[in-house]
Scaffold this active site. Structure first.
Site, PDB file in Angstrom:
ATOM      1  N   LYS A 294      60.411  37.569  22.821  1.00  0.00           N
ATOM      2  CA  LYS A 294      59.573  36.623  22.072  1.00  0.00           C
ATOM      3  C   LYS A 294      60.374  36.110  20.871  1.00  0.00           C
ATOM      4  O   LYS A 294      61.079  36.881  20.220  1.00  0.00           O
ATOM      5  CB  LYS A 294      58.285  37.307  21.601  1.00  0.00           C
ATOM      6  CG  LYS A 294      57.395  36.421  20.725  1.00  0.00           C
ATOM      7  CD  LYS A 294      55.987  36.955  20.591  1.00  0.00           C
ATOM      8  CE  LYS A 294      55.787  38.026  19.557  1.00  0.00           C
ATOM      9  NZ  LYS A 294      56.141  37.657  18.173  1.00  0.00           N
TER      10      LYS A 294
ATOM     11  N   ASP B  74      60.350  41.455  20.529  1.00  0.00           N
ATOM     12  CA  ASP B  74      60.690  40.412  19.550  1.00  0.00           C
ATOM     13  C   ASP B  74      62.190  40.347  19.314  1.00  0.00           C
ATOM     14  O   ASP B  74      62.827  41.387  19.077  1.00  0.00           O
ATOM     15  CB  ASP B  74      60.032  40.736  18.199  1.00  0.00           C
ATOM     16  CG  ASP B  74      58.663  40.111  18.053  1.00  0.00           C
ATOM     17  OD1 ASP B  74      58.394  39.090  18.720  1.00  0.00           O
ATOM     18  OD2 ASP B  74      57.865  40.642  17.257  1.00  0.00           O
TER      19      ASP B  74
ATOM     20  N   GLU C 130      49.309  32.667  15.822  1.00  0.00           N
ATOM     21  CA  GLU C 130      48.922  33.595  14.749  1.00  0.00           C
ATOM     22  C   GLU C 130      48.258  32.863  13.597  1.00  0.00           C
ATOM     23  O   GLU C 130      48.795  31.894  13.059  1.00  0.00           O
ATOM     24  CB  GLU C 130      50.172  34.356  14.261  1.00  0.00           C
ATOM     25  CG  GLU C 130      49.838  35.374  13.170  1.00  0.00           C
ATOM     26  CD  GLU C 130      50.911  36.435  12.959  1.00  0.00           C
ATOM     27  OE1 GLU C 130      51.852  36.532  13.778  1.00  0.00           O
ATOM     28  OE2 GLU C 130      50.789  37.184  11.972  1.00  0.00           O
TER      29      GLU C 130
END
Ligand code: KIV
Length: 272
Positions: free
Chosen positions: A121, A91, A190
């Site tokens: 990401k 991330d 998500e």
């Protein structure tokens, strides 16, 4: 659709697209350190995410916002040293890519160069388009993340399901198509309704990876500490716990304390 599993000695971004094409679901789990990553990789998890959830799980912060780029690089390099098979995605932390595309590229390059990670990401859609383009242009694979994006928690004000209303669902679909068009190799979805995950997954050739996104995603991701039951106060509906390590570890440690206190440990065989 075939369910036969092809063997992958080393998972690459191309393997993931092939898995989707072949109807093979993708497994993804977080890891933040060497010892856990060794276990996760040996269990044949396809993708290891060095998530900024390290901010919560490893450092005890309430949100993912405080973790720094240096700290993400430290976690990622520990994971990379353990991994032989999985694709390792890292991330980009909050504040390392939102202000301008050049800074986003610098942050992504630091992650790739200093940790040896395989991909990064980023959270968001159209608003981070220029950053995604720049990182991809440098040859760095990018995974997108839409729906409940924890780095925007103060904008949302709540961790409830996103994109239940038509307008937000439409925006999410547009962002997903844009991220695919830009060249992202995959997309985390998500906490969105299962039917929306289905629509998005069917509209893309790149794989979707759900967390609280339901069964129609092309793969699933969980935080490994949640799956193992090491965290016990976090109980969202989407979470399946495969162990209760909080209790088991607590019992083992209490037994150790009793053994030390009672002078049962170490015994004659456990000394030199
Ligand atoms: O940081 C993280 O663990 C994540 C997953 C929840 C997808 O981004």
């Amino acid at each position: 659709m075939s369910t036969a599993k092809k063997e992958y000695k080393r998972v690459t971004v191309k393997s993931l697209v092939d898995m989707k094409k072949n109807g093979e679901k993708i497994s993804m789990l977080t890891s933040y350190d060497y010892s856990m990553a060794k276990i996760v990789d040996a269990a044949n998890v396809d993708v290891i995410l060095v998530g900024d959830s390290a901010s919560n799980v490893m450092a005890g912060h309430e949100t993912t916002l405080p973790i720094t780029l240096d700290q993400m690089i430290y976690h990622a390099s520990s994971v990379i040293r353990a991994v032989e098979r999985a694709l390792v995605v890292v991330d980009l932390p909050f504040g390392s890519y939102q202000s301008d595309p050049k800074e986003a590229l610098r942050s992504a390059i630091r992650i790739m160069k200093e940790s040896g990670a395989h991909a990064v990401k980023l959270e968001g859609g159209a608003e981070i388009k220029e950053s995604v383009k720049r990182i991809l242009a440098a040859g760095i694979p990018v995974m997108g993340h839409l729906g409940l994006t924890p780095q925007s928690i103060y904008k949302f004000g709540t961790y409830t399901v996103r994109a239940k209303e038509d307008e937000e669902a439409k925006q999410l679909m547009e962002d997903a198509l844009l991220l695919e068009k830009l060249g992202c190799f995959g997309l985390v979805l998500e906490k969105i309704p299962a039917e929306l995950t289905k629509k998005v997954s069917e509209s893309l050739t790149i794989p979707t990876i759900g967390i609280g996104g339901g069964k129609y995603a092309d793969g699933q991701v969980l935080v490994v500490h949640d799956l193992l039951g090491m965290t016990h106060e976090f109980n969202p509906r989407f979470l399946r716990r495969y162990m209760n390590l909080y209790e088991e570890m607590g019992n083992a440690i209490s037994n150790y304390v009793s053994d030390v206190k009672s002078q049962n440990f170490p015994n004659d065989e456990e000394q030199y």
